[in-house]
Design an enzyme around this catalytic site. Structure first.
Site, PDB file in Angstrom:
ATOM      1  N   CYS A  13       4.304  56.107  18.770  1.00 42.17           N
ATOM      2  CA  CYS A  13       3.494  55.191  19.579  1.00 42.17           C
ATOM      3  C   CYS A  13       3.534  53.792  19.002  1.00 42.17           C
ATOM      4  CB  CYS A  13       2.023  55.642  19.608  1.00 42.17           C
ATOM      5  SG  CYS A  13       1.742  57.302  20.216  1.00 42.17           S
ATOM      6  N   CYS A  17      -1.673  51.669  20.517  1.00 42.34           N
ATOM      7  CA  CYS A  17      -1.840  52.738  21.496  1.00 42.34           C
ATOM      8  C   CYS A  17      -3.275  53.263  21.441  1.00 42.34           C
ATOM      9  CB  CYS A  17      -0.855  53.870  21.220  1.00 42.34           C
ATOM     10  SG  CYS A  17      -0.949  55.230  22.420  1.00 42.34           S
ATOM     11  N   CYS A  43       5.973  57.750  23.341  1.00 41.50           N
ATOM     12  CA  CYS A  43       4.703  58.089  23.977  1.00 41.50           C
ATOM     13  C   CYS A  43       4.753  57.720  25.460  1.00 41.50           C
ATOM     14  CB  CYS A  43       3.573  57.326  23.284  1.00 41.50           C
ATOM     15  SG  CYS A  43       1.952  57.467  24.081  1.00 41.50           S
ATOM     16  N   ASP A 483      22.327  13.001  19.889  1.00 39.77           N
ATOM     17  CA  ASP A 483      21.979  13.143  21.299  1.00 39.77           C
ATOM     18  C   ASP A 483      21.072  11.995  21.752  1.00 39.77           C
ATOM     19  OD1 ASP A 483      21.905  15.176  23.690  1.00 39.77           O
ATOM     20  OD2 ASP A 483      19.853  14.447  23.434  1.00 39.77           O
TER      21      ASP A 483
END
Length: 538
Positions: A13, A17, A43, A483
């Protein structure tokens, strides 16, 4: 993602859970595949195998990480472990030993788990036949599907399908709808904004706005042309939750593996994960064979399996970038659907506006790409148009050409499209390098090695190399310092002019997440004026 395996039930799990096993019956595993190898199955209540990034953010040696990336791309669907090992510079035996030590499973086991979990979602949440599901998940046929599903989940495909909740059977009209779980937070609107200014006409587009926005594009799956739409989820559309298993992974505990008990299933199966952390993906195809690869491409482009927390934490205290990360916590660094297509789009964008780069890239697709006028029924009766939102039609006319096609076209083939001769030489040069295998766009070299190799190609400098390293190779520390858009964004923040060398020096404090810093700068500057691509003119 760590999971908790319960020895008395044979089930593993998620940590959150609702089930509450006794602590002395619980064994912890660092990933779901390791738990499955130890004999546990997922699960049926918390669906740990469907969690986005369930195999991400784990620490493994570079060769293992490189192999895991290839497995996630479907490499072992068409090759064996020997070929995979050769790609990362190991023998198959040594690679298996490393995988068993660091991951807890062999490469073949991980590939089988990847296919089995994808098939499981289609069993749960679609009405595709088992033969169709087997082909969609990359299995040879229903018998292989049956063996894999039974091995991983301890139920046959028929038994799993019988467990679906009544009234949750999906419709396939208008395409197959799947869910793409993501690691929260995720800013889909930021992704849409980024892609809108870079979409290649005829190949991809952004439609709608706000909550109704969608990213749509053409693609090819095993010789079949198709169209995919990615949107924010809607309450009206049932979705099949797609398992995510991106590499790399970490070492698993060395405890002896317990035997799995006979499974018992009191909890009903959920149709989709209960987290609500998912996008919607709609596939329009004449066949659903091997759509698992299309899902992997979508996850790579969107970055759904990427955890934004490490970058946000590393940049949080920076006076320049920190406020930007806090204002856009769900921002991702978009990668690529098709690595070659993205590389060409970046080359085309050298020193021109984003709009001009998109237009020129669209001309390449129109001249050399494969027309998709024969989509027939897969697009709801409209051969080359996808309807999305209210009265919105998106013309998707071509598939983007591959490297071999552009390499064969040569410099003469690209004449008359609006490129300079130097740009033509660069496009042909990188196409030939990729087509011949001299440049591997799936390689996992260091950032320095990647940039150095790209800069050896004609017409490719640091700006182009770093952008390709960022978008195509997934390097988090790539940074195109020259850039123009970055320079303008930084100048607005510091309120004085800066040169590329000064920006490069400034960015040193953002390592090793300079790509994330760059994305936040671009995002912050979006909409503030005309957008320019390419390095700063000299």
């Amino acid at each position: 993602m760590q999971v908790e395996a319960v020895r008395t039930t044979g089930i593993y799990c998620r940590a959150d859970c609702s089930a509450q096993p006794l602590p002395h019956n619980v064994t912890h595993y660092s990933n779901p595949v390791a738990a499955e190898v130890a004999g546990f199955r997922p699960c049926l209540r918390c669906h740990p195998e469907r969690r986005a990034g369930s195999l991400a953010d784990l620490d493994v040696p570079t060769p293992v990480g490189a192999a895991l990336l290839r497995i996630n791309d479907g490499f072992l669907d068409h090759h064996d472990e020997e070929a995979l090992a050769a790609h990362v510079g190991y023998s198959a035996r040594q690679l298996r030993r490393l995988f068993e030590h660091h991951v807890g499973a062999t490469p073949t086991t991980i590939a089988r788990s990847r296919r089995a979990h994808f098939a499981r979602c289609l069993i749960d949440d679609t009405d595709l036949t088992f033969a169709e599901i087997a082909r969609a998940a990359g299995f040879g046929g229903p018998r292989q599907l049956h063996r894999a599903i039974t091995s991983v989940f301890c139920f046959t495909p028929t038994e799993l399908r019988s467990k679906r909740r009544r009234g949750e059977r999906p419709r396939l009209d208008g395409g197959l709808v799947l869910a793409l779980p993501y690691l929260a937070p995720f800013d889909f609107e930021a992704f849409i904004s980024h892609q809108a200014s870079r979409a290649i006409p005829g190949v991809e587009a952004v439609t709608g706005a706000g909550g109704s926005a969608a990213y749509v594009r053409s693609f090819s799956a095993y010789g079949h042309a198709g169209i995919v739409e990615v949107t924010a989820p809607t309450d009206s559309a049932p979705m099949a939750a797609v398992p995510t298993d991106a590499a790399p992974m970490a070492a698993v505990p060395t405890d002896a593996a317990p035997m799995a008990a006979v499974p018992t299933d009191a909890a009903p199966m959920a149709a989709v994960p209960g987290d609500g952390e998912q996008l919607q993906m709609r596939l329009h195809l004449p066949t659903y064979d091997s759509i698992i690869d299309a899902v992997s491409r979508a996850r790579a482009l969107l970055g759904t399996d990427t955890n934004p927390s490490p970058a946000a934490a590393a940049l949080a205290d920076d006076p320049l970038i920190g406020p930007l990360t806090r204002s856009a916590p769900g921002l991702r660094v978009p990668r690529s659907w098709d690595r070659f297509e993205t590389a060409i789009r970046i080359v085309v964008g050298q020193q021109i506006s984003l709009a001009a780069a998109s237009t020129l890239s669209g001309r390449i697709a129109q001249r050399f790409g494969t027309p998709i006028d024969a989509l027939l029924e897969c697009c709801a009766g409209s051969p080359a148009r996808i309807e999305h939102g209210e009265d919105v039609a998106v013309p998707l006319t071509h598939l983007f050409p591959d490297a071999a096609k552009l390499a064969d076209a040569g410099t003469a083939g690209l004449a008359g499209l609006g490129f300079t001769q130097r740009r033509i030489d660069t496009i042909v040069g990188i196409s030939r390098a990729v087509a011949s295998g001299d440049v591997d766009l799936s390689a996992t070299d260091t950032l320095e090695a990647t940039v150095a190799q790209l800069c050896e190609l004609p017409g490719i400098g640091p700006w182009t190399a770093h952008l390709i390293a960022m978008r195509v190779f997934g390097h988090d520390d790539a940074f195109p310092a020259s850039d123009l858009g970055l320079r303008r964004a930084i100048e607005r923040l510091v309120d004085h002019p800066m040169q590329p060398r000064e920006i490069d020096t400034l960015a040193e404090r953002w390592r090793p997440y300079r790509a994330w810093a760059a994305q936040h700068l671009w995002h912050a500057a979006a909409g503030s004026g005309p957008t320019q691509s390419g390095p700063t003119p000299r």
